[in-house]
Design a protein around this motif. Structure first.
Motif, PDB file in Angstrom:
ATOM      1  N   LEU A  19       0.825  -1.209   0.000  1.00 12.15           N
ATOM      2  CA  LEU A  19       0.000   0.000   0.000  1.00 12.15           C
ATOM      3  C   LEU A  19       0.858   1.256   0.000  1.00 12.15           C
ATOM      4  O   LEU A  19       0.556   2.228  -0.707  1.00 12.15           O
ATOM      5  CB  LEU A  19      -0.942  -0.010   1.214  1.00 12.15           C
ATOM      6  N   ASP A  20       1.937   1.254   0.778  1.00 10.89           N
ATOM      7  CA  ASP A  20       2.844   2.404   0.787  1.00 10.89           C
ATOM      8  C   ASP A  20       3.393   2.659  -0.601  1.00 10.89           C
ATOM      9  O   ASP A  20       3.490   3.810  -1.053  1.00 10.89           O
ATOM     10  CB  ASP A  20       3.993   2.167   1.771  1.00 10.89           C
ATOM     11  N   ASP A  21       3.762   1.585  -1.290  1.00  8.28           N
ATOM     12  CA  ASP A  21       4.309   1.705  -2.643  1.00  8.28           C
ATOM     13  C   ASP A  21       3.271   2.284  -3.597  1.00  8.28           C
ATOM     14  O   ASP A  21       3.560   3.213  -4.374  1.00  8.28           O
ATOM     15  CB  ASP A  21       4.788   0.340  -3.122  1.00  8.28           C
ATOM     16  N   ILE A  22       2.054   1.753  -3.542  1.00  7.68           N
ATOM     17  CA  ILE A  22       1.006   2.228  -4.446  1.00  7.68           C
ATOM     18  C   ILE A  22       0.663   3.687  -4.171  1.00  7.68           C
ATOM     19  O   ILE A  22       0.582   4.515  -5.089  1.00  7.68           O
ATOM     20  CB  ILE A  22      -0.246   1.333  -4.323  1.00  7.68           C
ATOM     21  N   PHE A  23       0.497   4.034  -2.894  1.00  5.18           N
ATOM     22  CA  PHE A  23       0.094   5.396  -2.561  1.00  5.18           C
ATOM     23  C   PHE A  23       1.209   6.413  -2.820  1.00  5.18           C
ATOM     24  O   PHE A  23       0.943   7.597  -3.006  1.00  5.18           O
ATOM     25  CB  PHE A  23      -0.371   5.473  -1.113  1.00  5.18           C
ATOM     26  N   ALA A  24       2.452   5.950  -2.819  1.00  5.23           N
ATOM     27  CA  ALA A  24       3.575   6.855  -3.086  1.00  5.23           C
ATOM     28  C   ALA A  24       3.796   7.085  -4.572  1.00  5.23           C
ATOM     29  O   ALA A  24       4.375   8.108  -4.962  1.00  5.23           O
ATOM     30  CB  ALA A  24       4.855   6.308  -2.451  1.00  5.23           C
ATOM     31  N   THR A  25       3.330   6.161  -5.399  1.00  5.08           N
ATOM     32  CA  THR A  25       3.655   6.235  -6.827  1.00  5.08           C
ATOM     33  C   THR A  25       2.441   6.393  -7.737  1.00  5.08           C
ATOM     34  O   THR A  25       2.601   6.684  -8.923  1.00  5.08           O
ATOM     35  CB  THR A  25       4.413   4.967  -7.266  1.00  5.08           C
ATOM     36  N   ASP A  26       1.249   6.203  -7.211  1.00  6.61           N
ATOM     37  CA  ASP A  26       0.040   6.222  -8.037  1.00  6.61           C
ATOM     38  C   ASP A  26      -0.895   7.317  -7.534  1.00  6.61           C
ATOM     39  O   ASP A  26      -1.367   7.271  -6.398  1.00  6.61           O
ATOM     40  CB  ASP A  26      -0.645   4.851  -7.961  1.00  6.61           C
ATOM     41  N   GLU A  27      -1.189   8.287  -8.379  1.00 10.23           N
ATOM     42  CA  GLU A  27      -2.054   9.403  -8.009  1.00 10.23           C
ATOM     43  C   GLU A  27      -3.538   9.078  -8.174  1.00 10.23           C
ATOM     44  O   GLU A  27      -4.394   9.904  -7.873  1.00 10.23           O
ATOM     45  CB  GLU A  27      -1.709  10.632  -8.852  1.00 10.23           C
ATOM     46  N   SER A  28      -3.851   7.879  -8.627  1.00 11.71           N
ATOM     47  CA  SER A  28      -5.248   7.514  -8.855  1.00 11.71           C
ATOM     48  C   SER A  28      -6.054   7.576  -7.569  1.00 11.71           C
ATOM     49  O   SER A  28      -5.560   7.250  -6.480  1.00 11.71           O
ATOM     50  CB  SER A  28      -5.337   6.103  -9.443  1.00 11.71           C
ATOM     51  N   THR A  29      -7.306   7.954  -7.709  1.00 17.72           N
ATOM     52  CA  THR A  29      -8.235   7.952  -6.578  1.00 17.72           C
ATOM     53  C   THR A  29      -8.939   6.608  -6.453  1.00 17.72           C
ATOM     54  O   THR A  29      -9.157   6.114  -5.349  1.00 17.72           O
ATOM     55  CB  THR A  29      -9.282   9.072  -6.741  1.00 17.72           C
ATOM     56  N   TYR A  30      -9.269   5.984  -7.591  1.00 17.63           N
ATOM     57  CA  TYR A  30     -10.045   4.749  -7.598  1.00 17.63           C
ATOM     58  C   TYR A  30      -9.161   3.612  -8.109  1.00 17.63           C
ATOM     59  O   TYR A  30      -8.701   3.631  -9.253  1.00 17.63           O
ATOM     60  CB  TYR A  30     -11.298   4.917  -8.457  1.00 17.63           C
ATOM     61  N   ILE A  31      -8.925   2.634  -7.242  1.00 16.21           N
ATOM     62  CA  ILE A  31      -7.898   1.621  -7.487  1.00 16.21           C
ATOM     63  C   ILE A  31      -8.481   0.225  -7.258  1.00 16.21           C
ATOM     64  O   ILE A  31      -9.089  -0.044  -6.216  1.00 16.21           O
ATOM     65  CB  ILE A  31      -6.695   1.838  -6.556  1.00 16.21           C
ATOM     66  N   SER A  32      -8.275  -0.661  -8.210  1.00 15.76           N
ATOM     67  CA  SER A  32      -8.730  -2.046  -8.100  1.00 15.76           C
ATOM     68  C   SER A  32      -7.566  -2.955  -7.717  1.00 15.76           C
ATOM     69  O   SER A  32      -6.487  -2.875  -8.304  1.00 15.76           O
ATOM     70  CB  SER A  32      -9.320  -2.511  -9.438  1.00 15.76           C
ATOM     71  N   LEU A  33      -7.806  -3.815  -6.730  1.00 16.73           N
ATOM     72  CA  LEU A  33      -6.834  -4.826  -6.315  1.00 16.73           C
ATOM     73  C   LEU A  33      -7.513  -6.185  -6.377  1.00 16.73           C
ATOM     74  O   LEU A  33      -8.489  -6.431  -5.670  1.00 16.73           O
ATOM     75  CB  LEU A  33      -6.349  -4.584  -4.880  1.00 16.73           C
ATOM     76  N   THR A  34      -7.013  -7.083  -7.230  1.00 18.30           N
ATOM     77  CA  THR A  34      -7.538  -8.447  -7.296  1.00 18.30           C
ATOM     78  C   THR A  34      -6.550  -9.354  -6.582  1.00 18.30           C
ATOM     79  O   THR A  34      -5.407  -9.500  -7.019  1.00 18.30           O
ATOM     80  CB  THR A  34      -7.729  -8.903  -8.753  1.00 18.30           C
ATOM     81  N   ALA A  35      -6.998  -9.962  -5.484  1.00 21.07           N
ATOM     82  CA  ALA A  35      -6.056 -10.636  -4.595  1.00 21.07           C
ATOM     83  C   ALA A  35      -6.693 -11.864  -3.944  1.00 21.07           C
ATOM     84  O   ALA A  35      -7.537 -12.534  -4.546  1.00 21.07           O
ATOM     85  CB  ALA A  35      -5.541  -9.646  -3.548  1.00 21.07           C
ATOM     86  N   HIS A  36      -6.306 -12.138  -2.719  1.00 20.73           N
ATOM     87  CA  HIS A  36      -6.625 -13.377  -2.005  1.00 20.73           C
ATOM     88  C   HIS A  36      -7.225 -13.076  -0.641  1.00 20.73           C
ATOM     89  O   HIS A  36      -7.111 -11.952  -0.137  1.00 20.73           O
ATOM     90  CB  HIS A  36      -5.352 -14.202  -1.812  1.00 20.73           C
ATOM     91  N   SER A  37      -7.800 -14.094  -0.029  1.00 23.61           N
ATOM     92  CA  SER A  37      -8.420 -13.899   1.281  1.00 23.61           C
ATOM     93  C   SER A  37      -7.409 -13.402   2.305  1.00 23.61           C
ATOM     94  O   SER A  37      -7.686 -12.464   3.075  1.00 23.61           O
ATOM     95  CB  SER A  37      -9.072 -15.193   1.766  1.00 23.61           C
ATOM     96  N   GLY A  38      -6.207 -14.011   2.329  1.00 24.57           N
ATOM     97  CA  GLY A  38      -5.195 -13.597   3.291  1.00 24.57           C
ATOM     98  C   GLY A  38      -4.702 -12.192   3.031  1.00 24.57           C
ATOM     99  O   GLY A  38      -4.541 -11.389   3.961  1.00 24.57           O
ATOM    100  N   ALA A  39      -4.459 -11.869   1.764  1.00 24.73           N
ATOM    101  CA  ALA A  39      -3.979 -10.530   1.416  1.00 24.73           C
ATOM    102  C   ALA A  39      -5.022  -9.475   1.758  1.00 24.73           C
ATOM    103  O   ALA A  39      -4.697  -8.415   2.310  1.00 24.73           O
ATOM    104  CB  ALA A  39      -3.633 -10.470  -0.074  1.00 24.73           C
ATOM    105  N   ILE A  40      -6.282  -9.741   1.449  1.00 29.50           N
ATOM    106  CA  ILE A  40      -7.342  -8.779   1.747  1.00 29.50           C
ATOM    107  C   ILE A  40      -7.529  -8.647   3.251  1.00 29.50           C
ATOM    108  O   ILE A  40      -7.745  -7.543   3.767  1.00 29.50           O
ATOM    109  CB  ILE A  40      -8.643  -9.196   1.043  1.00 29.50           C
TER     110      ILE A  40
END
Length: 298
Positions: free
Chosen positions: A240-261
């Motif tokens: 999350l730190d990486d995404i928020f530091a490098t991506d200015e998007s407001t609406y972001i999709s993450l397709t992941a797993h039960s543990g990751a979520i």
């Protein structure tokens, strides 16, 4: 010389049913509840804005919040779990105790292999349900994701493609998500969580992008050591730190797993909310720059 800024991140409650402790994850229906969006007025809106759809009012509200602060950014994460995989069926068949102790360490049984587990037909159908659910919400004015991130494990790569490919929203034709190594499931021991090589992934998903530094071989999966929940939380916080530091998007999709979520929700301070295979929830996140933590790197 570069500058980094420490950020505080937290979920913002009150927008979705899943924020409410009274909402039971076992019976929550993301499809028929507009992804959980609560029908309500917002403090920032005028009477005129109440005449449009709830999703459009929600977007207007988030956009206005972002225009009012230089130190806070409000983002919306669409957290989607992959559809049913062959490993999910195997765990149900053998029981969790036997699965964890023996079968999860094997490459498969007489019926199936679950190394980098693939979707079952039911899992594909669940992703198709998500596709149709998104199509309906798009008609109602949901803000489209501006960025798409996906786990490198096949069940997520496939789920994301079935869910988003062909939808009438920007940046989807062809569907070109970013594969993020740290977005994967709990790592180690379980063979279903060992990813394919980058070469194999690229051959099957040629339109997908790899993040910088993505190695061909899976260097993170350890056949002897299973990642702890605490370490998984640290990994997803780094993501999350990486995404928020490098991506200015407001609406972001993450397709992941039960543990990751589970870890994403925990590090955001969101209540626990287990997702069924193929399900999705949005979460509003406040990213706040901490002025006392300005650091310089040489």
């Amino acid at each position: 010389m570069s500058t980094t800024i420490e950020r505080e991140i937290s979920s913002v409650k009150g927008y979705f049913l899943q924020d409410d402790p009274a909402t039971d994850p076992e019976t929550f229906d993301y499809v028929h509840s507009s992804f959980g969006l609560i029908n309500q007025p917002y403090s920032t809106e005028s009477t005129a804005s109440q005449e449009v759809t709830q999703w459009k009012r929600f977007k207007q509200h988030i956009d206005l919040l972002n225009s009012q602060s230089d130190t806070k950014r409000f983002k919306v994460l669409f957290l989607g779990r992959h559809g049913q995989g062959v490993h999910n069926v195997a765990e149900s068949h053998y029981g969790t105790e036997c699965w964890d102790a023996y079968w999860s360490l094997q490459n498969g049984d007489a019926e199936n292999t679950w190394v980098d587990a693939r979707l079952t037909q039911e899992g594909i159908d669940q992703a198709r349900v998500a596709h149709e659910a998104w199509k309906k919400q798009i008609q109602d004015g949901i803000p489209s994701p501006q960025s798409y991130y996906v786990s490198p494990l096949n069940r997520c790569l496939a789920t994301a493609r079935v869910t988003f490919e062909g939808l009438p929203i920007p940046r989807v034709d062809p569907f070109q998500p970013m594969i993020k190594e740290l977005l994967r499931e709990t790592m180690g021991q379980h063979t279903c969580d060992r990813r394919s090589t980058a070469t194999e992934i690229a051959e099957e998903y040629p339109s997908y992008h790899f993040e910088d530094g993505f190695t061909d071989e899976d260097l993170l999966w350890d056949p002897k050591v299973r990642e702890s929940n605490e370490d998984r939380n640290k990994r997803l916080r780094s993501l999350l730190d990486d995404i928020f530091a490098t991506d200015e998007s407001t609406y972001i999709s993450l397709t992941a797993h039960s543990g990751a979520i589970t870890s994403v929700l925990e590090v955001l301070g969101h209540r626990k909310f287990a997702l069924a295979t193929g399900a999705m929830i949005p979460v509003v996140v406040m990213v706040e720059r901490q002025p006392g933590f300005l650091k310089r790197k040489m």
